[in-house]
Design an enzyme around this catalytic site. Structure first.
Site, PDB file in Angstrom:
ATOM      1  N   ARG A  63     -15.264  -8.469   9.816  1.00 18.80           N
ATOM      2  CA  ARG A  63     -13.737  -8.205   9.841  1.00 18.80           C
ATOM      3  C   ARG A  63     -12.866  -9.320   9.492  1.00 18.80           C
ATOM      4  NH1 ARG A  63     -11.230  -7.732  14.158  1.00 18.80           N
ATOM      5  NH2 ARG A  63     -12.679  -6.861  15.476  1.00 18.80           N
ATOM      6  N   TYR A 115       8.526  -0.420  -4.651  1.00 17.93           N
ATOM      7  CA  TYR A 115       7.446   0.660  -4.419  1.00 17.93           C
ATOM      8  C   TYR A 115       7.998   1.156  -3.299  1.00 17.93           C
ATOM      9  CZ  TYR A 115       3.254   2.401  -3.151  1.00 17.93           C
ATOM     10  OH  TYR A 115       2.163   3.454  -2.848  1.00 17.93           O
ATOM     11  N   ASP A 188       6.514  -9.312  -4.771  1.00 21.40           N
ATOM     12  CA  ASP A 188       5.419  -8.175  -5.380  1.00 21.40           C
ATOM     13  C   ASP A 188       5.435  -8.409  -6.744  1.00 21.40           C
ATOM     14  OD1 ASP A 188       4.060  -6.081  -6.095  1.00 21.40           O
ATOM     15  OD2 ASP A 188       4.903  -4.535  -4.733  1.00 21.40           O
ATOM     16  N   LYS A 213      -4.049  -2.104  -9.032  1.00 20.30           N
ATOM     17  CA  LYS A 213      -3.468  -1.880 -10.275  1.00 20.30           C
ATOM     18  C   LYS A 213      -4.169  -2.694 -11.443  1.00 20.30           C
ATOM     19  CE  LYS A 213      -0.919   0.530  -7.883  1.00 20.30           C
ATOM     20  NZ  LYS A 213      -1.138   1.855  -7.466  1.00 20.30           N
TER      21      LYS A 213
HETATM   22  N1  PLP Z   1       3.382  -2.396  -5.130  1.00 21.21           N
HETATM   23  C1  PLP Z   1       3.557  -1.842  -6.065  1.00 21.21           C
HETATM   24  C2  PLP Z   1       4.368  -2.403  -7.114  1.00 21.21           C
HETATM   25  C3  PLP Z   1       2.775  -0.584  -6.409  1.00 21.21           C
HETATM   26  O1  PLP Z   1       3.163   0.186  -7.434  1.00 21.21           O
HETATM   27  C4  PLP Z   1       2.109  -0.201  -5.452  1.00 21.21           C
HETATM   28  C5  PLP Z   1       1.204   0.988  -5.408  1.00 21.21           C
HETATM   29  O2  PLP Z   1       1.517   1.884  -6.283  1.00 21.21           O
HETATM   30  C6  PLP Z   1       1.878  -0.839  -4.029  1.00 21.21           C
HETATM   31  C7  PLP Z   1       2.712  -2.375  -4.019  1.00 21.21           C
HETATM   32  C8  PLP Z   1       0.935  -0.521  -3.157  1.00 21.21           C
HETATM   33  O3  PLP Z   1      -0.580  -0.715  -3.331  1.00 21.21           O
HETATM   34  P1  PLP Z   1      -1.677   0.026  -3.009  1.00 21.21           P
HETATM   35  O4  PLP Z   1      -1.473   1.512  -3.521  1.00 21.21           O
HETATM   36  O5  PLP Z   1      -2.742  -0.735  -3.312  1.00 21.21           O
HETATM   37  O6  PLP Z   1      -1.668   0.115  -1.373  1.00 21.21           O
END
Ligand code: PLP
Length: 396
Positions: A63, A115, A188, A213
């Site tokens: 972990r 997001y 992000d 992604k």
């Molecule tokens: N940040 C962005 C811009 C996203 O598009 C996403 C998911 O669609 C996330 C964060 C969250 O990622 P995860 O689905 O891997 O938890």
């Protein structure tokens, strides 16, 4: 992070060269025992202690750490010009670890357009846990400057381009505002990827990716990543959050992620070229009310994007479908229903192109207009993608 005992597995001995070369060779790591060009996957959850009670190899329990993570983490640190990186079980696990490393009562400033799941978590659980959360328009640096509280704001979070309106934040300006207030800046950068933008070189302190992604790129791994400019106290707190809460990925997923990252540059460059072609083609389409893409000169963030994004404006765009009388949502959903090459699915950043009626997933609290379709442009022949959209827009 614990220290590797095997010198042939250190970053100092890794391939030198441009980011493209580092990614293609996944740092050029060779298994010291077999000389395999793809290192073995370490699945062990526990490690033997030395007879004198030490853990000299540096690994204790699954972990906390895993050797297979290191190749992905070191590659991410190299691509983002960071001091260190950590992989997580998902993008959300990575993002929330940053906020959980703060303390109740701390003030954070986050975007209105971001997001959606992270926005919901920040407005719900994070606020309930005691974080003071302010949502601002992150395309407006005067609004950010007005929102930070010197001495009290601990973190400014931005997402650029921001999902799913693709608004652009000026990272260097946001970093200056955050730092002047005594706060850190986290970005992000899921949609920009290190191919297009390296936020740490523009002044950010932490970069986050949903590795689900573009980094993985094949719709078959859920993972997240953080990269830090400094291996400082805050980074250690984030590491403690990962270890204690246990938001770690599996080693099999991370080996697959490393494989995906080897083709990151090829995939992102292709998606960007096709996305620009599609945006330009749809900009004057009679059934489209608006195309949202930072690569179009009319986009409000175009000038900043042109400055801080290298070699492309990303593979993501959204279109607003013209209402033909039955309501914007119905018109958009009808277009999505007619696609043959695009796939109706959520998520983004993969080799296959996806289309999604975004308001259906984000719900009524979302700032996303009802008539918006989000397009994630993959690596198919762009002429096929354009022809398919044109037949879907022409009607059944
Ligand atoms: N940040 C962005 C811009 C996203 O598009 C996403 C998911 O669609 C996330 C964060 C969250 O990622 P995860 O689905 O891997 O938890």
């Amino acid at each position: 992070m614990t220290d590797d005992s095997d010198p042939s597995d250190r970053r100092t001995n890794d391939t030198a060269g441009s980011p493209q070369t580092l990614a293609a060779q996944a740092l050029g790591r060779i298994d010291p025992e077999t000389r395999a060009v793809v290192p073995p996957i370490h699945v062990a959850t526990t490690y033997e202690r030395d007879a004198d009670n030490q853990y000299r190899a540096g690994y204790v329990y699954g972990r906390a750490d895993n050797r297979t993570f290191r190749q992905a983490e070191d590659l991410l640190a190299a691509l983002e010009a960071g001091a260190d990186a950590m992989v997580f079980a998902s993008g959300m696990a990575a993002a929330t670890a940053v906020f959980q490393a703060l303390s109740p009562g701390d003030h954070v400033v986050v975007p209105k357009v971001m997001y959606w799941s992270l926005r919901n978590w920040l407005g719900g659980m994070a606020a309930g846990w005691g974080l003071q959360v302010d949502f601002v328009d992150m395309s407006d640096m005067a609004a950010l400057a007005a929102a930070v509280k010197p001495g009290r704001t601990k973190l400014v979070w931005v997402e650029t381009p921001a999902n799913p309106l693709w608004t652009i934040t000026d990272i260097a300006a946001a970093a200056d505002i955050a730092h002047d207030a005594g706060a850190r800046l986290a970005v992000d950068s899921t949609v920009a990827t290190p191919v297009l933008t390296r936020p740490l070189t523009l002044g950010a302190d932490i970069v986050m990716h949903s590795a689900t992604k573009y980094l993985n790129g094949h719709s078959d791994v859920v993972a997240g990543a953080l990269i830090s400019a400094a291996d400082d106290d805050f980074w250690q707190r984030i590491e403690a959050v990962r270890t204690q809460i246990g938001g770690i990925p599996g080693p099999l997923e991370i080996a697959q992620l490393v494989r995906g990252m080897r083709t990151l540059f090829l995939r992102v460059e292709r998606s960007c070229r096709s996305a620009l072609m599609i945006a330009e083609r749809l900009a004057d389409h009679p059934s489209i009310a608006e195309v949202l893409y930072p690569g179009l000169p009319g986009h409000a963030g175009h000038a900043v994007a042109a400055r801080q994004m290298q070699s492309g404006f990303g593979g993501m765009l959204s279109v607003r479908v013209r209402d033909t009388g039955g309501g914007g949502a119905a018109a958009a959903i009808a277009v999505a229903a007619r696609v043959q090459v695009w796939i109706r699915a959520t998520s983004l950043g993969s080799v296959e192109s996806l289309v999604e009626h975004r308001a259906s997933i984000e719900g009524p609290a979302s700032p996303v207009p009802d008539d918006l379709l989000r397009l994630s442009v993959g690596i198919e022949d762009p002429d096929d993608l354009i022809a398919d959209l044109e037949q879907a827009l022409a009607g059944g």
